[in-house]
Design an enzyme around this catalytic site. Structure first.
Site, PDB file in Angstrom:
ATOM      1  N   GLY A 156       0.821  -0.979  -0.777  1.00 13.44           N
ATOM      2  CA  GLY A 156       0.057   0.037  -0.334  1.00 13.44           C
ATOM      3  C   GLY A 156       1.368   1.017  -0.083  1.00 13.44           C
ATOM      4  N   ARG A 157       0.268   2.417   0.285  1.00 12.65           N
ATOM      5  CA  ARG A 157       1.358   3.610  -0.031  1.00 12.65           C
ATOM      6  C   ARG A 157       2.282   3.628   1.210  1.00 12.65           C
ATOM      7  NH1 ARG A 157      -4.161   4.913   2.181  1.00 12.65           N
ATOM      8  NH2 ARG A 157      -4.967   5.838   0.982  1.00 12.65           N
ATOM      9  N   ILE A 158       2.631   2.872   2.376  1.00 10.60           N
ATOM     10  CA  ILE A 158       3.535   2.669   3.136  1.00 10.60           C
ATOM     11  C   ILE A 158       4.175   1.903   3.386  1.00 10.60           C
ATOM     12  CG2 ILE A 158       4.837   2.670   5.550  1.00 10.60           C
ATOM     13  CD1 ILE A 158       2.027   3.355   6.826  1.00 10.60           C
ATOM     14  N   THR A 237       6.180  -2.853  11.264  1.00  9.58           N
ATOM     15  CA  THR A 237       5.551  -1.669  11.744  1.00  9.58           C
ATOM     16  C   THR A 237       4.425  -1.754  11.285  1.00  9.58           C
ATOM     17  OG1 THR A 237       6.126  -0.465   9.656  1.00  9.58           O
ATOM     18  CG2 THR A 237       7.851  -0.719  11.268  1.00  9.58           C
ATOM     19  N   ARG A 239       0.714  -3.915  12.963  1.00 13.41           N
ATOM     20  CA  ARG A 239      -0.306  -4.140  13.698  1.00 13.41           C
ATOM     21  C   ARG A 239       0.593  -5.253  14.610  1.00 13.41           C
ATOM     22  NH1 ARG A 239      -1.005   0.239  13.152  1.00 13.41           N
ATOM     23  NH2 ARG A 239      -3.456   1.462  13.739  1.00 13.41           N
ATOM     24  N   GLU A 268      -0.247  -4.398  23.065  1.00  8.08           N
ATOM     25  CA  GLU A 268       0.119  -3.904  23.250  1.00  8.08           C
ATOM     26  C   GLU A 268      -0.492  -3.059  24.509  1.00  8.08           C
ATOM     27  OE1 GLU A 268       1.728  -2.242  19.068  1.00  8.08           O
ATOM     28  OE2 GLU A 268       0.985  -0.684  20.569  1.00  8.08           O
ATOM     29  N   HIS A 287       5.706   1.478  19.779  1.00  6.16           N
ATOM     30  CA  HIS A 287       5.189   1.422  17.917  1.00  6.16           C
ATOM     31  C   HIS A 287       5.401   3.713  17.943  1.00  6.16           C
ATOM     32  CE1 HIS A 287       0.536   0.886  17.564  1.00  6.16           C
ATOM     33  NE2 HIS A 287       1.072   2.068  15.938  1.00  6.16           N
TER      34      HIS A 287
HETATM   35  C1  DGY Z   1      -0.786   3.922  12.234  1.00  6.28           C
HETATM   36  O1  DGY Z   1      -1.337   5.697  12.015  1.00  6.28           O
HETATM   37  O2  DGY Z   1      -2.043   3.584  12.589  1.00  6.28           O
HETATM   38  C2  DGY Z   1       0.003   3.717  13.559  1.00  6.28           C
HETATM   39  O3  DGY Z   1      -0.474   2.936  13.875  1.00  6.28           O
HETATM   40  C3  DGY Z   1       0.144   5.219  14.081  1.00  6.28           C
HETATM   41  O4  DGY Z   1       0.616   6.173  13.761  1.00  6.28           O
END
Ligand code: DGY
Length: 330
Positions: A156-158, A237, A239, A268, A287
């Site tokens: 996706g974007r990230i 990074t 979930r 968490e 996080h």
């Molecule tokens: C999100 O935005 O989903 C991140 O986990 C926290 O910035």
């Protein structure tokens, strides 16, 4: 003018913007999330809700808030909100994409480099006064990153921003999984879409960038980890519950994979028992993916902009269920 509940500390600027727009804001300037019962009570008369990813907005919360029109989540991930139930009740939901993409990709790459070159271990080594001599083959030998294969689970974007860093900055070959082909990224980076088993088989670094859904929960178990190279690292990074943390600990202890870097955890803020004691080849962070001052402020501003649009009957720029808009008037 609407009643708005802001569930946790978001900084004064966002609250001020809501008040300047004429809304009556209940601001809980607190860094602890409310208990489910407290949230249900607090939201009772609200028409607008600004919440964080640590607020679980489930059917009980939605049922407790009969006047609710709009929920603005200050996060891109929205697995904390029952979107289907909100949509069913005619409640708009928005998230904060785009503003955190590059920041989160930076963090993923920081973790990738930190695990590959064992930075936290090296830091602890120095502080413990253990550096006595230069060695050709020191105890903290790391892994090369440049030119290696980077597997992105979820482009996706990230995921695409992580891929860009790998391909353009570190000459990496990029493999990815996605529900559909991302031809623009393929052309830009020479990325190749493969199945998950193929990605796990070939990658030196596997970066998790999928949202948490019923399909991705525990996508990484011992069985998945065994499909990775014993010299590979896992970076999460996204979930925490995407990785079965106890299995990951076993994989690290038994050398099934070389290392892992985690920014998110299954339960968490806790880590599974034993993970904190695993000092070798494991990097952990609380996080912090989007946690720069600039980006966090942009996230708040985006959420507030969405809420203001939704409460005034417009389609919020980042609505997750835009089909709701105008429904009540039809
Ligand atoms: C999100 O935005 O989903 C991140 O986990 C926290 O910035």
């Amino acid at each position: 003018m609407a009643k708005v509940l802001v569930t946790q500390q978001i900084g004064d600027e966002g609250v001020q913007k809501l008040r300047e727009a004429g809304h009556v804001v209940t601001y809980r300037d607190d860094t602890e999330p409310m208990t489910p019962a407290e949230l249900q009570t607090a939201v009772r008369h609200s028409e607008g809700l600004v919440c964080l990813l640590t607020d679980r907005v489930d059917t009980a919360v939605l049922d407790a808030a009969p006047n609710l029109k709009m929920i603005a989540n200050v996060a891109v991930g929205y697995d904390n909100i029952d979107l289907a139930a909100a949509t069913q009740r005619g409640v708009l939901v928005s998230n904060t994409p785009d503003v955190l993409t590059e920041t989160t990709a930076d963090h993923a790459f920081a973790l990738l480099l930190a695990i590959a070159r064992r930075i936290p271990e090296a830091d602890a080594f120095m502080r413990a006064d253990k550096y006595e001599k230069f060695e050709m083959f020191p105890p903290l030998l790391g892994l090369d990153v440049y030119g290696k294969t980077l597997g992105i689970v979820g482009l996706g974007r990230i995921g695409a921003a992580v891929a860009r860093r790998g391909a353009l900055g570190f000459g990496m070959k990029v493999l990815y999984t996605a529900t559909e082909a991302k031809t623009a990224v393929e052309q830009e980076l020479g990325a190749e879409r493969v199945t998950l088993p193929e990605l796990l088989r070939q990658s030196d670094f596997v970066s998790i960038n999928v949202p948490l859904t019923s399909e991705t929960r525990h996508l990484f178990t011992l069985d998945t980890l065994r499909q990775m190279k014993p010299t590979a690292c896992l970076i999460n990074t996204a979930r925490g519950p995407i990785v079965k943390e106890a299995d990951l600990l076993t994989a690290l202890r038994e050398g099934i994979i070389w290392g892992a870097a985690l920014d998110v955890f299954e339960d968490e803020p806790r880590m599974v028992s034993g993970l904190a004691q695993q000092h070798e080849r494991l990097v952990v962070a609380p996080h912090l993916g989007s946690a720069t001052g600039e980006t966090r402020r942009k996230m708040v501003d985006t959420a507030v902009t969405n809420l203001l649009a939704g409460l005034s009957g417009q389609t919020p720029p980042n609505a997750l269920n835009p089909e709701i808009v105008g429904q009540a008037d039809e």
